[in-house]
Design a protein around this motif. Sequence first.
Motif, PDB file in Angstrom:
ATOM      1  N   LEU A   1       5.513  -5.776  -1.119  1.00 37.83           N
ATOM      2  CA  LEU A   1       5.270  -5.856   0.081  1.00 37.83           C
ATOM      3  C   LEU A   1       4.775  -4.633   1.088  1.00 37.83           C
ATOM      4  O   LEU A   1       5.656  -3.508   1.126  1.00 37.83           O
ATOM      5  CB  LEU A   1       6.238  -6.260   0.641  1.00 37.83           C
ATOM      6  CG  LEU A   1       6.150  -6.854   2.428  1.00 37.83           C
ATOM      7  CD1 LEU A   1       4.810  -7.876   2.074  1.00 37.83           C
ATOM      8  CD2 LEU A   1       7.561  -7.883   2.764  1.00 37.83           C
ATOM      9  N   ALA A   2       3.239  -4.017   1.638  1.00 36.28           N
ATOM     10  CA  ALA A   2       3.433  -2.977   2.379  1.00 36.28           C
ATOM     11  C   ALA A   2       3.852  -3.452   3.519  1.00 36.28           C
ATOM     12  O   ALA A   2       4.154  -3.915   3.995  1.00 36.28           O
ATOM     13  CB  ALA A   2       2.136  -3.904   2.464  1.00 36.28           C
TER      14      ALA A   2
ATOM     15  N   ASP B   1      13.872  -5.924  12.629  1.00 33.91           N
ATOM     16  CA  ASP B   1      13.912  -4.339  12.558  1.00 33.91           C
ATOM     17  C   ASP B   1      14.701  -3.748  10.984  1.00 33.91           C
ATOM     18  O   ASP B   1      14.201  -2.793  10.270  1.00 33.91           O
ATOM     19  CB  ASP B   1      15.014  -3.810  12.987  1.00 33.91           C
ATOM     20  CG  ASP B   1      14.183  -3.441  14.994  1.00 33.91           C
ATOM     21  OD1 ASP B   1      12.842  -4.041  15.205  1.00 33.91           O
ATOM     22  OD2 ASP B   1      14.736  -4.372  15.886  1.00 33.91           O
ATOM     23  N   ILE B   2      15.153  -4.695  10.536  1.00 30.30           N
ATOM     24  CA  ILE B   2      16.386  -4.234   9.661  1.00 30.30           C
ATOM     25  C   ILE B   2      15.447  -5.246   8.446  1.00 30.30           C
ATOM     26  O   ILE B   2      15.415  -3.767   7.201  1.00 30.30           O
ATOM     27  CB  ILE B   2      17.497  -5.186   9.277  1.00 30.30           C
ATOM     28  CG1 ILE B   2      18.410  -4.207  10.224  1.00 30.30           C
ATOM     29  CG2 ILE B   2      18.692  -4.693   7.529  1.00 30.30           C
ATOM     30  CD1 ILE B   2      19.736  -5.087  10.201  1.00 30.30           C
ATOM     31  N   PHE B   3      14.867  -5.852   8.009  1.00 30.45           N
ATOM     32  CA  PHE B   3      14.180  -6.241   7.517  1.00 30.45           C
ATOM     33  C   PHE B   3      12.534  -4.622   7.397  1.00 30.45           C
ATOM     34  O   PHE B   3      12.155  -4.711   5.923  1.00 30.45           O
ATOM     35  CB  PHE B   3      13.080  -6.991   7.033  1.00 30.45           C
ATOM     36  CG  PHE B   3      12.457  -7.575   6.379  1.00 30.45           C
ATOM     37  CD1 PHE B   3      12.815  -8.532   5.044  1.00 30.45           C
ATOM     38  CD2 PHE B   3      10.980  -8.121   6.122  1.00 30.45           C
ATOM     39  CE1 PHE B   3      11.930  -8.702   3.808  1.00 30.45           C
ATOM     40  CE2 PHE B   3       9.820  -8.127   5.193  1.00 30.45           C
ATOM     41  CZ  PHE B   3      10.198  -8.842   4.024  1.00 30.45           C
ATOM     42  N   ARG B   4      11.844  -4.570   8.121  1.00 34.45           N
ATOM     43  CA  ARG B   4      11.247  -3.887   8.016  1.00 34.45           C
ATOM     44  C   ARG B   4      11.527  -1.860   7.568  1.00 34.45           C
ATOM     45  O   ARG B   4      11.028  -1.662   6.879  1.00 34.45           O
ATOM     46  CB  ARG B   4      10.525  -3.159   9.508  1.00 34.45           C
ATOM     47  CG  ARG B   4       8.890  -2.581   9.583  1.00 34.45           C
ATOM     48  CD  ARG B   4       8.854  -1.910  10.692  1.00 34.45           C
ATOM     49  NE  ARG B   4       8.402  -3.915  11.764  1.00 34.45           N
ATOM     50  CZ  ARG B   4       9.575  -3.904  13.363  1.00 34.45           C
ATOM     51  NH1 ARG B   4      10.617  -3.306  13.531  1.00 34.45           N
ATOM     52  NH2 ARG B   4       9.427  -5.247  13.415  1.00 34.45           N
ATOM     53  N   LEU B   5      12.537  -2.011   7.155  1.00 31.31           N
ATOM     54  CA  LEU B   5      13.449  -0.765   6.376  1.00 31.31           C
ATOM     55  C   LEU B   5      13.082  -1.008   5.229  1.00 31.31           C
ATOM     56  O   LEU B   5      13.819   0.101   4.363  1.00 31.31           O
ATOM     57  CB  LEU B   5      14.876  -0.284   7.341  1.00 31.31           C
ATOM     58  CG  LEU B   5      14.845   0.451   8.305  1.00 31.31           C
ATOM     59  CD1 LEU B   5      16.366   0.711   9.194  1.00 31.31           C
ATOM     60  CD2 LEU B   5      13.659   1.765   8.698  1.00 31.31           C
ATOM     61  N   LEU B   6      13.812  -2.183   5.190  1.00 33.22           N
ATOM     62  CA  LEU B   6      13.816  -2.649   3.405  1.00 33.22           C
ATOM     63  C   LEU B   6      12.583  -1.646   3.128  1.00 33.22           C
ATOM     64  O   LEU B   6      12.819  -1.880   1.791  1.00 33.22           O
ATOM     65  CB  LEU B   6      15.056  -4.191   3.259  1.00 33.22           C
ATOM     66  CG  LEU B   6      16.188  -3.784   3.814  1.00 33.22           C
ATOM     67  CD1 LEU B   6      16.373  -5.636   3.682  1.00 33.22           C
ATOM     68  CD2 LEU B   6      17.260  -2.833   3.084  1.00 33.22           C
TER      69      LEU B   6
ATOM     70  N   ILE C   1      12.005   1.659   2.743  1.00 35.40           N
ATOM     71  CA  ILE C   1      12.570   1.782   1.571  1.00 35.40           C
ATOM     72  C   ILE C   1      12.188   1.984   0.123  1.00 35.40           C
ATOM     73  O   ILE C   1      11.631   3.158  -0.432  1.00 35.40           O
ATOM     74  CB  ILE C   1      14.498   1.615   2.001  1.00 35.40           C
ATOM     75  CG1 ILE C   1      14.741   2.189   2.840  1.00 35.40           C
ATOM     76  CG2 ILE C   1      14.872   1.533   0.046  1.00 35.40           C
ATOM     77  CD1 ILE C   1      15.689   1.366   3.148  1.00 35.40           C
ATOM     78  N   ALA C   2      11.399   0.529  -0.627  1.00 36.59           N
ATOM     79  CA  ALA C   2      10.997  -0.286  -1.426  1.00 36.59           C
ATOM     80  C   ALA C   2       9.710   1.316  -1.794  1.00 36.59           C
ATOM     81  O   ALA C   2       9.497   1.170  -2.592  1.00 36.59           O
ATOM     82  CB  ALA C   2      10.484  -1.294  -0.909  1.00 36.59           C
ATOM     83  N   ASN C   3       9.099   1.174  -0.634  1.00 43.93           N
ATOM     84  CA  ASN C   3       7.620   1.346  -0.781  1.00 43.93           C
ATOM     85  C   ASN C   3       7.853   3.661  -0.394  1.00 43.93           C
ATOM     86  O   ASN C   3       6.232   4.444  -0.692  1.00 43.93           O
ATOM     87  CB  ASN C   3       6.769   1.492   1.117  1.00 43.93           C
ATOM     88  CG  ASN C   3       6.280  -0.005   0.102  1.00 43.93           C
ATOM     89  OD1 ASN C   3       5.513  -0.499  -0.674  1.00 43.93           O
ATOM     90  ND2 ASN C   3       7.238  -0.675   0.939  1.00 43.93           N
ATOM     91  N   ALA C   4       9.032   3.856  -0.101  1.00 42.61           N
ATOM     92  CA  ALA C   4       9.163   5.281   0.392  1.00 42.61           C
ATOM     93  C   ALA C   4       8.747   6.154  -0.881  1.00 42.61           C
ATOM     94  O   ALA C   4       9.195   5.704  -2.636  1.00 42.61           O
ATOM     95  CB  ALA C   4      10.405   5.917   0.573  1.00 42.61           C
TER      96      ALA C   4
ATOM     97  N   THR D   1      16.556   9.078   4.263  1.00 39.09           N
ATOM     98  CA  THR D   1      16.403   9.238   5.205  1.00 39.09           C
ATOM     99  C   THR D   1      16.627   7.423   5.949  1.00 39.09           C
ATOM    100  O   THR D   1      16.548   7.724   7.050  1.00 39.09           O
ATOM    101  CB  THR D   1      14.905  10.238   6.082  1.00 39.09           C
ATOM    102  OG1 THR D   1      15.419  11.631   5.930  1.00 39.09           O
ATOM    103  CG2 THR D   1      15.404  10.146   7.366  1.00 39.09           C
ATOM    104  N   LEU D   2      15.633   6.934   5.010  1.00 31.69           N
ATOM    105  CA  LEU D   2      15.631   5.588   5.618  1.00 31.69           C
ATOM    106  C   LEU D   2      16.875   5.002   5.506  1.00 31.69           C
ATOM    107  O   LEU D   2      17.375   4.590   6.067  1.00 31.69           O
ATOM    108  CB  LEU D   2      14.104   4.432   4.748  1.00 31.69           C
ATOM    109  CG  LEU D   2      12.831   5.687   5.672  1.00 31.69           C
ATOM    110  CD1 LEU D   2      12.063   5.378   4.449  1.00 31.69           C
ATOM    111  CD2 LEU D   2      12.272   5.204   6.546  1.00 31.69           C
TER     112      LEU D   2
END
Length: 163
Positions: free
Chosen positions: A69-70, A89-94, A97-100, A108-109
Amino acid sequence: MSEAPEPATSPDSDRPDICSYTDYRAFVRAMVSHLRVVEPGFSFRSFAKRAGFASPNYLKLVADGMRNLAPESADKFARGLALTKREQDIFRLLTLIANARTDDERNTLFQRLRERVVAGELTRLRDDQFAVYDVWWALVVRDMVQLPDFELDARWIARRLRP
């Protein structure tokens, strides 16, 4: 890489609590299960329509780990899963993190995620609840009564409060 067990739902409802997840895929799977129960017409096709995706099986591919998921698609997913603003907001951060790409970026994320989750758990006291701290010593004296050597004497209490 082994997959972490999926967290339980929040105690006050069967809706999954996003704050207990560190993997967006596990959260998506839990939300899909939840939505199938609470929305009888929920399907991959209805999700795709609500989220604005052309492919009706994109949700399944992401949840099963067949597609990533991009971060740009996180908002569409959030809309399709009917998430609140805070959950979005939390879903976007997750998803970020998966795409870091680096450990520093991921750390940081995760710090940002932790701050968001902890901030949501804080409870503001009402003025009448906070007022008890104006007479903090009353709470201390109440607990001192339980001491085996407690003396009902103002000087004894004062010595214990200010040695």
